[in-house]
Enzyme design. Structure first.
Site, mmCIF file in Angstrom:
data_model
loop_
_atom_site.group_PDB
_atom_site.id
_atom_site.type_symbol
_atom_site.label_atom_id
_atom_site.label_comp_id
_atom_site.label_asym_id
_atom_site.label_seq_id
_atom_site.Cartn_x
_atom_site.Cartn_y
_atom_site.Cartn_z
ATOM 1 N N GLY A 36 0.835 -1.203 0.000
ATOM 2 C CA GLY A 36 0.000 0.000 0.000
ATOM 3 C C GLY A 36 0.868 1.250 0.000
ATOM 4 O O GLY A 36 2.063 1.180 0.296
ATOM 5 N N ASP A 56 0.732 -3.606 11.639
ATOM 6 C CA ASP A 56 0.749 -4.902 10.963
ATOM 7 C C ASP A 56 -0.342 -5.779 11.571
ATOM 8 O O ASP A 56 -0.378 -5.953 12.797
ATOM 9 C CB ASP A 56 2.141 -5.525 11.174
ATOM 10 C CG ASP A 56 2.388 -6.663 10.208
ATOM 11 O OD1 ASP A 56 1.543 -7.575 10.146
ATOM 12 O OD2 ASP A 56 3.423 -6.620 9.513
ATOM 13 N N ASN A 97 -6.677 -11.976 14.512
ATOM 14 C CA ASN A 97 -6.725 -10.690 15.231
ATOM 15 C C ASN A 97 -7.987 -9.904 14.880
ATOM 16 O O ASN A 97 -8.607 -9.284 15.756
ATOM 17 C CB ASN A 97 -5.470 -9.872 14.922
ATOM 18 C CG ASN A 97 -4.260 -10.438 15.646
ATOM 19 O OD1 ASN A 97 -4.383 -10.998 16.741
ATOM 20 N ND2 ASN A 97 -3.087 -10.325 15.043
ATOM 21 N N LYS A 103 -15.290 -10.087 17.667
ATOM 22 C CA LYS A 103 -15.968 -10.787 18.780
ATOM 23 C C LYS A 103 -16.071 -9.871 20.002
ATOM 24 O O LYS A 103 -17.137 -9.757 20.619
ATOM 25 C CB LYS A 103 -15.163 -12.045 19.113
ATOM 26 C CG LYS A 103 -15.765 -12.910 20.175
ATOM 27 C CD LYS A 103 -14.872 -14.114 20.435
ATOM 28 C CE LYS A 103 -15.170 -14.684 21.806
ATOM 29 N NZ LYS A 103 -14.160 -15.661 22.219
ATOM 30 N N TYR A 143 -0.450 -18.056 -0.402
ATOM 31 C CA TYR A 143 -1.598 -17.168 -0.599
ATOM 32 C C TYR A 143 -2.909 -17.971 -0.629
ATOM 33 O O TYR A 143 -3.833 -17.686 0.138
ATOM 34 C CB TYR A 143 -1.405 -16.397 -1.901
ATOM 35 C CG TYR A 143 -2.491 -15.393 -2.229
ATOM 36 C CD1 TYR A 143 -2.566 -14.178 -1.548
ATOM 37 C CD2 TYR A 143 -3.420 -15.645 -3.236
ATOM 38 C CE1 TYR A 143 -3.549 -13.253 -1.860
ATOM 39 C CE2 TYR A 143 -4.402 -14.722 -3.560
ATOM 40 C CZ TYR A 143 -4.468 -13.529 -2.870
ATOM 41 O OH TYR A 143 -5.440 -12.609 -3.189
ATOM 42 N N THR A 173 -9.481 -8.254 -10.288
ATOM 43 C CA THR A 173 -10.042 -6.903 -10.355
ATOM 44 C C THR A 173 -8.926 -5.912 -10.680
ATOM 45 O O THR A 173 -7.790 -6.088 -10.244
ATOM 46 C CB THR A 173 -10.701 -6.555 -9.002
ATOM 47 O OG1 THR A 173 -11.739 -7.514 -8.759
ATOM 48 C CG2 THR A 173 -11.301 -5.170 -9.013
HETATM 49 P P1 NAD Z 1 -2.864 -4.581 -2.527
HETATM 50 O O1 NAD Z 1 -1.562 -5.308 -2.425
HETATM 51 O O2 NAD Z 1 -2.909 -3.313 -3.285
HETATM 52 O O3 NAD Z 1 -3.452 -4.287 -1.077
HETATM 53 C C1 NAD Z 1 -3.137 -5.024 0.068
HETATM 54 C C2 NAD Z 1 -2.923 -4.049 1.208
HETATM 55 O O4 NAD Z 1 -2.667 -4.788 2.411
HETATM 56 C C3 NAD Z 1 -1.705 -3.148 0.993
HETATM 57 O O5 NAD Z 1 -2.038 -1.823 1.323
HETATM 58 C C4 NAD Z 1 -0.663 -3.712 1.948
HETATM 59 O O6 NAD Z 1 0.294 -2.761 2.352
HETATM 60 C C5 NAD Z 1 -1.547 -4.212 3.070
HETATM 61 N N1 NAD Z 1 -0.914 -5.273 3.866
HETATM 62 C C6 NAD Z 1 -0.271 -6.377 3.434
HETATM 63 N N2 NAD Z 1 0.162 -7.102 4.468
HETATM 64 C C7 NAD Z 1 -0.225 -6.441 5.591
HETATM 65 C C8 NAD Z 1 -0.063 -6.685 6.994
HETATM 66 N N3 NAD Z 1 0.582 -7.763 7.431
HETATM 67 N N4 NAD Z 1 -0.587 -5.780 7.860
HETATM 68 C C9 NAD Z 1 -1.220 -4.678 7.422
HETATM 69 N N5 NAD Z 1 -1.404 -4.393 6.114
HETATM 70 C C10 NAD Z 1 -0.909 -5.267 5.214
HETATM 71 O O7 NAD Z 1 -3.903 -5.636 -3.121
HETATM 72 P P2 NAD Z 1 -5.435 -5.454 -3.528
HETATM 73 O O8 NAD Z 1 -5.583 -5.890 -4.925
HETATM 74 O O9 NAD Z 1 -5.950 -4.141 -3.106
HETATM 75 O O10 NAD Z 1 -6.106 -6.592 -2.627
HETATM 76 C C11 NAD Z 1 -6.789 -6.298 -1.429
HETATM 77 C C12 NAD Z 1 -7.380 -7.582 -0.871
HETATM 78 O O11 NAD Z 1 -8.284 -8.143 -1.814
HETATM 79 C C13 NAD Z 1 -6.328 -8.644 -0.555
HETATM 80 O O12 NAD Z 1 -6.674 -9.309 0.629
HETATM 81 C C14 NAD Z 1 -6.442 -9.593 -1.724
HETATM 82 O O13 NAD Z 1 -6.082 -10.904 -1.376
HETATM 83 C C15 NAD Z 1 -7.916 -9.488 -2.083
HETATM 84 N N6 NAD Z 1 -8.142 -9.825 -3.495
HETATM 85 C C16 NAD Z 1 -7.813 -8.948 -4.492
HETATM 86 C C17 NAD Z 1 -8.000 -9.325 -5.810
HETATM 87 C C18 NAD Z 1 -7.685 -8.395 -6.955
HETATM 88 O O14 NAD Z 1 -7.830 -8.816 -8.105
HETATM 89 N N7 NAD Z 1 -7.314 -7.159 -6.750
HETATM 90 C C19 NAD Z 1 -8.512 -10.587 -6.117
HETATM 91 C C20 NAD Z 1 -8.790 -11.455 -5.082
HETATM 92 C C21 NAD Z 1 -8.631 -11.065 -3.764
#
Ligand code: NAD
Ligand code: UDP
Length: 310
Positions: A36, A56, A97, A103, A143, A173
């Site tokens: 992010g 985190d 968490n 909860k 993953y 997406t």
């Molecule tokens: P992204 O990598 O842009 O966003 C993930 C965010 O989580 C980032 O801001 C990152 O810094 C933060 N992050 C990662 N590990 C972390 C931690 N341990 N603690 C706190 N923050 C943490 O990805 P995205 O495409 O925006 O995806 C967001 C969510 O949607 C994810 O969970 C992903 O698995 C899910 N998802 C996305 C897609 C897609 O196509 N974009 C498809 C399926 C699922």
């Protein structure tokens, strides 16, 4: 209504923060900035209803909230395979968490799960009942299995502790605010086409994906959070399916680029096909994606053009 968005500075998370604030709700964005960026939410920093916390999700936290959207997890193969053990911890301990918090404070909690729980699917298109075909020891497992385990935790907290859960399974997406070096196919192809570089097709490009535009996805995600008919899981994605080669051609046309396609090795366990069955989302939300691939590309390409120019 106070919302916690974990992963709120990422691609989907930052758009979700925008949407919730537009609805007049409060948003706490919690992110460790692995994938992010502060720049994704910098326009929100002056908003009194918005709060940004660097934290985190692997480490416990206490907050008073009504809704939790758990999006924290790197989503692109390049990033989630960078430190696979951390990825698995983020999914598992992040879910524990967040569920513990839900909860304690009685919040409703939504898990951003993924089509990857279906692995390399033998059923096509994929309905929610399909249990998937995941390699538990492969490079993608940190993953895929992490997300599967998070779903398990959600349903156990629901059954055992009556936590009010929602689970959505998101299919590919795309949209503005994806990282230019994210490694995902849409961003890679657009950036390569804009730079006049060859488009890197992995394998022969006959594998398929279905691409959903970010606005459609978020409407579905918030819809699932706020409906009472099912806890899920609910598939969210655009059912229009394209081969990766077709996607490459569309990107070249849209960018107006004469770049060539080159074949790179296909990554291990790369799913051969993927297309959501969205009957459930249609039934419970009357939801169906409105922005097709071409229009989504038109809205996304200017973002990358501006990024490269700056
Ligand atoms: P992204 O990598 O842009 O966003 C993930 C965010 O989580 C980032 O801001 C990152 O810094 C933060 N992050 C990662 N590990 C972390 C931690 N341990 N603690 C706190 N923050 C943490 O990805 P995205 O495409 O925006 O995806 C967001 C969510 O949607 C994810 O969970 C992903 O698995 C899910 N998802 C996305 C897609 C897609 O196509 N974009 C498809 C399926 C699922
Ligand atoms: N892909 C590709 N070239 C790239 C990046 C990805 O051909 O530069 C392929 C990848 O092998 C996969 C598809 O595009 O078959 C979608 O990849 P992405 O990483 O975007 O998502 P996922 O595999 O998680 O669906």
């Amino acid at each position: 209504m106070v919302n916690l968005v974990t992963g709120g500075a990422g691609f989907l998370g930052s758009h979700l923060c925008d949407r919730l604030l537009e609805r007049g709700q409060e948003v706490i964005c919690l992110d460790n900035f692995f994938t992010g960026r502060r720049s994704n939410v910098v326009h929100l920093l002056g908003n009194p209803k918005f709060e940004l916390i660097r934290h985190d999700v692997v480490d416990p936290f206490k907050l008073e909230v009504d809704r939790i959207y758990n999006l924290a997890c790197p989503a692109s193969p390049v990033h989630y395979q960078y430190n696979p053990i951390k990825t698995a911890k983020t999914s598992a301990m992040g879910a524990i968490n967040c569920l513990g918090l839900a909860k304690r404070v009685g919040a409703r909690i939504l898990q951003a799960s993924t089509s990857e729980v279906y692995g390399d699917p033998e059923v096509h298109p994929q309905p929610e009942e399909y249990r998937g075909n995941v390699n538990p020891i492969g490079l993608r497992a940190c993953y895929d299995e992490g997300k599967r385990y998070a779903e398990t935790l959600f349903f156990d907290y629901h059954r055992e502790n009556k936590v009010d859960i929602r689970v959505v399974r998101i299919f590919n997406t795309f949209g503005p605010r994806m990282l230019a070096d994210d490694g995902r196919v849409v961003s890679n192809f657009i950036v390569q086409a804009l730079k006049g570089e060859d488009l890197t097709v992995y394998g022969d490009g006959s594998q398929t994906r279905s691409f959903c535009y970010v606005d459609d996805l978020l409407e579905g995600m918030i819809g699932v959070m706020e409906q009472e008919k099912t806890v899920g899981p609910v598939n969210l994605g655009n059912p229009n399916e394209f081969t990766i080669k077709e996607l490459a051609q569309r990107v070249l046309e849209k960018v107006g680029s004469s770049s060539k396609l080159i074949e790179n090795p296909l990554p291990a366990d790369d799913p051969t096909q993927r297309k959501p069955d969205i009957s459930l989302a249609k039934e419970i939300l009357d939801w169906t994606p409105k922005v097709e691939l071409e229009e989504g590309l038109d809205r996304t390409i200017p973002h990358f053009r501006a990024l490269l120019e700056s």
